[in-house]
Motif scaffolding. Structure first.
Motif, PDB file in Angstrom:
ATOM      1  N   VAL A  72       0.822  -1.186  -0.035  1.00  0.00           N
ATOM      2  CA  VAL A  72       0.114  -0.014   0.060  1.00  0.00           C
ATOM      3  C   VAL A  72       0.765   1.023  -0.102  1.00  0.00           C
ATOM      4  N   TYR A  73       0.593   2.264  -0.842  1.00  0.00           N
ATOM      5  CA  TYR A  73       1.303   3.616  -0.797  1.00  0.00           C
ATOM      6  C   TYR A  73       0.284   4.715  -1.228  1.00  0.00           C
ATOM      7  N   ASP A  74       0.680   5.941  -1.025  1.00  0.00           N
ATOM      8  CA  ASP A  74      -0.088   7.026  -1.496  1.00  0.00           C
ATOM      9  C   ASP A  74       0.481   7.442  -2.975  1.00  0.00           C
ATOM     10  N   GLY A  75      -0.333   7.127  -3.861  1.00  0.00           N
ATOM     11  CA  GLY A  75      -0.047   7.323  -5.256  1.00  0.00           C
ATOM     12  C   GLY A  75       0.087   8.678  -5.659  1.00  0.00           C
ATOM     13  N   SER A  76      -0.295   9.619  -4.851  1.00  0.00           N
ATOM     14  CA  SER A  76      -0.038  10.952  -5.269  1.00  0.00           C
ATOM     15  C   SER A  76       1.256  11.619  -4.493  1.00  0.00           C
ATOM     16  N   SER A  77       1.731  10.719  -3.753  1.00  0.00           N
ATOM     17  CA  SER A  77       3.002  11.106  -3.080  1.00  0.00           C
ATOM     18  C   SER A  77       2.658  12.217  -2.196  1.00  0.00           C
ATOM     19  N   ASN A  78       1.587  12.427  -1.536  1.00  0.00           N
ATOM     20  CA  ASN A  78       1.266  13.571  -0.537  1.00  0.00           C
ATOM     21  C   ASN A  78       1.949  13.465   0.729  1.00  0.00           C
ATOM     22  N   THR A  79       1.787  11.747   0.934  1.00  0.00           N
ATOM     23  CA  THR A  79       2.264  11.367   2.314  1.00  0.00           C
ATOM     24  C   THR A  79       1.662  11.881   3.879  1.00  0.00           C
ATOM     25  N   VAL A  80       0.452  12.449   3.579  1.00  0.00           N
ATOM     26  CA  VAL A  80      -0.334  13.121   4.715  1.00  0.00           C
ATOM     27  C   VAL A  80      -1.646  12.354   4.550  1.00  0.00           C
ATOM     28  N   GLY A  81      -1.671  11.092   5.275  1.00  0.00           N
ATOM     29  CA  GLY A  81      -2.827  10.441   5.328  1.00  0.00           C
ATOM     30  C   GLY A  81      -2.800   9.135   5.991  1.00  0.00           C
ATOM     31  N   SER A  82      -3.897   8.287   5.927  1.00  0.00           N
ATOM     32  CA  SER A  82      -3.877   7.081   6.334  1.00  0.00           C
ATOM     33  C   SER A  82      -5.024   6.042   5.703  1.00  0.00           C
ATOM     34  N   TYR A  83      -4.970   4.859   5.992  1.00  0.00           N
ATOM     35  CA  TYR A  83      -5.820   4.240   5.155  1.00  0.00           C
ATOM     36  C   TYR A  83      -6.388   3.205   6.156  1.00  0.00           C
ATOM     37  N   VAL A  84      -7.510   2.433   5.600  1.00  0.00           N
ATOM     38  CA  VAL A  84      -8.157   1.403   6.286  1.00  0.00           C
ATOM     39  C   VAL A  84      -8.054   0.239   5.503  1.00  0.00           C
ATOM     40  N   LEU A  85      -7.808  -0.923   5.670  1.00  0.00           N
ATOM     41  CA  LEU A  85      -7.611  -2.163   5.024  1.00  0.00           C
ATOM     42  C   LEU A  85      -8.492  -3.395   5.464  1.00  0.00           C
ATOM     43  N   SER A  86      -9.262  -3.973   4.662  1.00  0.00           N
ATOM     44  CA  SER A  86     -10.039  -5.039   5.098  1.00  0.00           C
ATOM     45  C   SER A  86      -9.829  -6.204   4.018  1.00  0.00           C
ATOM     46  N   VAL A  87      -9.697  -7.575   4.781  1.00  0.00           N
ATOM     47  CA  VAL A  87      -9.564  -8.567   3.831  1.00  0.00           C
ATOM     48  C   VAL A  87     -10.588  -9.433   4.183  1.00  0.00           C
ATOM     49  N   ASN A  88     -11.520 -10.043   3.179  1.00  0.00           N
ATOM     50  CA  ASN A  88     -12.826 -10.728   3.397  1.00  0.00           C
ATOM     51  C   ASN A  88     -13.373 -10.152   4.456  1.00  0.00           C
ATOM     52  N   GLY A  89     -13.537  -8.739   4.360  1.00  0.00           N
ATOM     53  CA  GLY A  89     -14.656  -8.030   5.289  1.00  0.00           C
ATOM     54  C   GLY A  89     -13.973  -7.836   6.745  1.00  0.00           C
ATOM     55  N   VAL A  90     -12.722  -8.264   7.003  1.00  0.00           N
ATOM     56  CA  VAL A  90     -12.202  -7.849   8.618  1.00  0.00           C
ATOM     57  C   VAL A  90     -11.256  -6.988   8.274  1.00  0.00           C
ATOM     58  N   VAL A  91     -11.346  -6.061   9.085  1.00  0.00           N
ATOM     59  CA  VAL A  91     -10.494  -4.739   8.903  1.00  0.00           C
ATOM     60  C   VAL A  91      -9.101  -5.420   9.671  1.00  0.00           C
ATOM     61  N   VAL A  92      -7.946  -5.067   9.108  1.00  0.00           N
ATOM     62  CA  VAL A  92      -6.693  -5.463   9.223  1.00  0.00           C
ATOM     63  C   VAL A  92      -5.873  -4.232   9.942  1.00  0.00           C
ATOM     64  N   PRO A  93      -5.317  -4.345  11.068  1.00  0.00           N
ATOM     65  CA  PRO A  93      -4.423  -3.265  11.888  1.00  0.00           C
ATOM     66  C   PRO A  93      -3.461  -3.044  11.218  1.00  0.00           C
ATOM     67  N   CYS A  94      -3.315  -1.608  10.756  1.00  0.00           N
ATOM     68  CA  CYS A  94      -1.968  -1.266  10.021  1.00  0.00           C
ATOM     69  C   CYS A  94      -1.234  -0.245  10.821  1.00  0.00           C
ATOM     70  N   SER A  95      -0.177  -0.293  10.673  1.00  0.00           N
ATOM     71  CA  SER A  95       0.685   0.633  11.537  1.00  0.00           C
ATOM     72  C   SER A  95       1.410   1.729  10.762  1.00  0.00           C
TER      73      SER A  95
END
Length: 95
Positions: A72-95
């Motif tokens: 996962v990365y910021d395609g606009s190279s802004n670097t100010v932000g975070s994301y939410v990732l889920s696999v099969n409907g379950v949220v995966v903790p990201c640090s």
């Protein structure tokens, strides 16, 4: 390009995995989360190996690619932000 690698649990032969990556609400307007699936060698997976936004069903996957990771990365190279990732409907903790 700075990116995160998030490990998936091992898949079974022929399994289809549903992956969804979205910008977190507090991200700046220019933040553009993109992701792809990579195999145990670090090469793009045969399914979902190209960078994309949002939701995709990925598969069928070969068990020989375990452990798969989501890059996962910021395609606009802004670097100010975070994301939410889920696999099969379950949220995966990201640090």
């Amino acid at each position: 390009m700075e990116s995160d690698l998030v490990a998936l649990p091992n898949v079974t032969e022929g399994q289809v995995v549903s992956i969804n990556v979205q910008n977190a609400p507090a991200s700046s307007p220019g933040f553009n989360t993109v992701w792809r699936l990579v195999s145990n060698t670090g090469a793009p997976a045969s399914a979902c190996g190209a960078f994309r936004n949002g939701f995709s069903d990925c598969g069928p996957l070969a068990a020989s690619g375990n452990p798969y990771r989501i890059e996962v990365y910021d395609g606009s190279s802004n670097t100010v932000g975070s994301y939410v990732l889920s696999v099969n409907g379950v949220v995966v903790p990201c640090s």
